[in-house]
Write a protein that holds these residues in place. Structure first.
Motif, PDB file in Angstrom:
ATOM      1  N   THR A 198      -2.471  21.358  37.806  1.00 27.39           N
ATOM      2  CA  THR A 198      -0.898  21.549  38.036  1.00 27.39           C
ATOM      3  C   THR A 198       0.007  21.171  37.008  1.00 27.39           C
ATOM      4  OG1 THR A 198      -1.711  20.532  40.166  1.00 27.39           O
ATOM      5  CG2 THR A 198       0.783  21.016  39.803  1.00 27.39           C
ATOM      6  N   MET A 199      -0.333  19.888  36.344  1.00 29.56           N
ATOM      7  CA  MET A 199       0.328  19.470  35.252  1.00 29.56           C
ATOM      8  C   MET A 199       0.351  20.554  34.111  1.00 29.56           C
ATOM      9  SD  MET A 199       1.816  16.630  34.076  1.00 29.56           S
ATOM     10  CE  MET A 199       2.805  16.775  32.982  1.00 29.56           C
TER      11      MET A 199
ATOM     12  N   GLU B  98      -0.239  23.741  34.285  1.00 32.25           N
ATOM     13  CA  GLU B  98       0.432  25.003  34.529  1.00 32.25           C
ATOM     14  C   GLU B  98       2.098  24.711  34.530  1.00 32.25           C
ATOM     15  OE1 GLU B  98      -0.940  26.442  38.056  1.00 32.25           O
ATOM     16  OE2 GLU B  98      -2.911  27.072  37.341  1.00 32.25           O
ATOM     17  N   ARG B  99       2.384  23.356  34.800  1.00 29.33           N
ATOM     18  CA  ARG B  99       3.966  23.098  34.807  1.00 29.33           C
ATOM     19  C   ARG B  99       4.538  23.024  33.258  1.00 29.33           C
ATOM     20  NH1 ARG B  99       4.958  18.067  38.159  1.00 29.33           N
ATOM     21  NH2 ARG B  99       4.408  19.588  39.749  1.00 29.33           N
TER      22      ARG B  99
ATOM     23  N   ASP C 117       4.351  26.686  31.986  1.00 30.88           N
ATOM     24  CA  ASP C 117       5.557  27.565  32.697  1.00 30.88           C
ATOM     25  C   ASP C 117       6.875  27.316  31.998  1.00 30.88           C
ATOM     26  OD1 ASP C 117       4.182  28.661  34.873  1.00 30.88           O
ATOM     27  OD2 ASP C 117       4.781  27.105  36.093  1.00 30.88           O
TER      28      ASP C 117
ATOM     29  N   SER D  19      12.961  19.745  29.843  1.00 30.64           N
ATOM     30  CA  SER D  19      12.460  20.536  31.184  1.00 30.64           C
ATOM     31  C   SER D  19      11.574  19.596  32.045  1.00 30.64           C
ATOM     32  CB  SER D  19      11.658  21.822  30.701  1.00 30.64           C
ATOM     33  OG  SER D  19      12.524  22.537  29.991  1.00 30.64           O
ATOM     34  N   LEU D  20      10.699  18.854  31.471  1.00 36.45           N
ATOM     35  CA  LEU D  20       9.880  18.018  32.231  1.00 36.45           C
ATOM     36  C   LEU D  20      10.385  16.689  32.642  1.00 36.45           C
ATOM     37  CD1 LEU D  20       6.559  18.958  30.009  1.00 36.45           C
ATOM     38  CD2 LEU D  20       6.930  19.737  32.128  1.00 36.45           C
TER      39      LEU D  20
ATOM     40  N   GLU E 209      -0.632  20.813  46.665  1.00 33.01           N
ATOM     41  CA  GLU E 209      -0.035  22.131  46.437  1.00 33.01           C
ATOM     42  C   GLU E 209      -1.150  23.031  46.406  1.00 33.01           C
ATOM     43  OE1 GLU E 209       2.598  22.465  42.960  1.00 33.01           O
ATOM     44  OE2 GLU E 209       2.755  20.447  42.765  1.00 33.01           O
TER      45      GLU E 209
END
Ligand SMILES: [Zn+2]
Length: 378
Positions: free
Chosen positions: A128-129, A131-132, A135, A263-264, A377
């Protein structure tokens, strides 16, 4: 041989006597009434209405009667068979109704029972991290690029300007894969194939595959010969970024890094660069980001110490720099025309300081008690 039976009178056939017919009928009716379920009724049906049943055999005897007796006998047997068939049908209907009522009760579905007791699977927080982060760059127009984890030594080292004597090529850092021909084994470290030690070979492959300009982000799994402990794991994840275009400078790199941490971690975040050395970038820098917990307020402020950054105000994130012209040349890009920047960092490390994970082993052991707090998720 016996003489013909002179006293034989077909009218007096035993099976066709009215009391016999009555007895057969009553036996059949009693058997149907006694049948407690459809299987037993089926057996009774075969016994009392089948081809070998007493009434069927009696019916067959009628044909042998003299013509004047046939009608009466036929009526008698026919009435008995009619009564038997009617009783059978009635009992059949009754038992079917009973069965249906029982099934409705026994096989009832309680729609109020919980239906979601089996937990749904979820992606690992590392995925998840990763992909974040990817993104963030995809939204800026970068492409996600992937490459093999079992990699040619040339892509992993040579193309990236690692000299033949670079310490990273030693066995204590790199997993060498045994050659298919067996002549070069893993002890020699000369098979020419390694488990990639970083995601940078994907950059070399991308430069060879595509024409500049290139904007790619490369998330992936990498390998080093580290023992698994609280801060090391032999398999971990990196994400790297490569931009090659005309006129790119370190200012573009700095702006990209700032955009990523903002963003993060929030709009007031920023990064700083410290000089360093990597074979594949020149100049190279270590990149730090502002501590996202204290935002630097803990520096020189003993009243508000920060555990996340040890009150230093900055957190070391990874390495970066301008792509070494020798790497561009090795990958068929004209360094006179194009320049590029690259940076990369470890996903495990970012997950650790972003979520206060203290032991890296928690990330690889697959215990759902670790992953559950990150959310399920899918
Ligand atoms: Zn801090």
């Amino acid at each position: 041989m016996s003489a013909p039976n002179k006293s034989y009178d077909p009218v007096e056939v035993e099976a066709l006597k009215p009391e016999e017919i009555e007895r057969m009928r009553d036996e059949a009716l009693a058997a149907f009434a006694a049948a407690g379920d459809l299987d037993t009724l089926q057996e009774a049906k075969v016994a009392h209405t089948g081809g070998a049943s007493p009434l069927a055999l009696a019916n067959r005897e009628i044909g042998a009667l003299p013509p004047h007796a046939k009608a009466a006998a036929g009526k008698l047997v026919g009435q008995a068979r009619g009564a038997v068939n009617k009783a059978l049908a009635t009992r059949q209907t009754e038992l079917e109704a009973e069965r249906d009522a029982r099934v409705l009760v026994e096989e009832a579905v309680d729609v109020t029972l919980p239906h979601d007791r089996v937990p749904a699977g979820a992606r690992h927080p590392l995925t998840t991290m990763m992909e974040r982060v990817a993104d963030v760059f995809v939204s800026m127009g970068y492409e996600v690029a992937e490459g093999p984890e079992v990699e040619a030594e040339w892509f992993n080292f040579d193309a990236l300007n690692f000299g033949p004597d670079h310490p990273a090529r030693q066995m204590q850092d790199t997993f060498f894969v045994q050659g298919a021909d067996g002549t070069k084994d893993s002890d020699g470290g000369e098979s020419g194939v390694v488990l990639r030690t970083h995601t940078s070979p994907v950059q070399a492959r991308a430069l060879l595959d595509r024409k500049a300009p290139v904007y790619i982000v490369c998330p992936g799994r990498v390998y080093r010969t580290d023992e698994l402990d609280a801060t090391h794991t032999p398999v971990f994840h990196q994400i790297e970024l490569l931009a090659v275009d005309e006129g790119l400078t370190m200012a573009d790199l700095k702006g990209t890094l700032d955009h990523m941490v903002q963003s993060l971690f929030g709009a007031d975040m920023k990064t700083r660069l410290r000089p360093n050395f990597f074979p594949f970038t020149e100049p190279s820098a270590e990149m730090d980001m502002l501590c996202y917990v204290c935002r630097g307020d803990s520096v020189g402020n003993p009243d508000r110490p920060c555990r996340t950054c040890s009150s230093e105000g900055w957190i070391e994130l990874g390495g970066c720099g301008m792509v070494n012209p020798r790497v561009l040349t090795a990958c068929g890009v004209d360094p006179e025309k194009y320049s590029g920047f690259a940076f990369g960092f470890g996903i495990e490390r970012m997950l650790m300081f972003r979520h206060n994970v203290e032991d890296m082993r928690d990330m690889v052991e697959g215990d759902v008690r670790f992953t559950r707090p990150f959310g399920m998720e899918i």
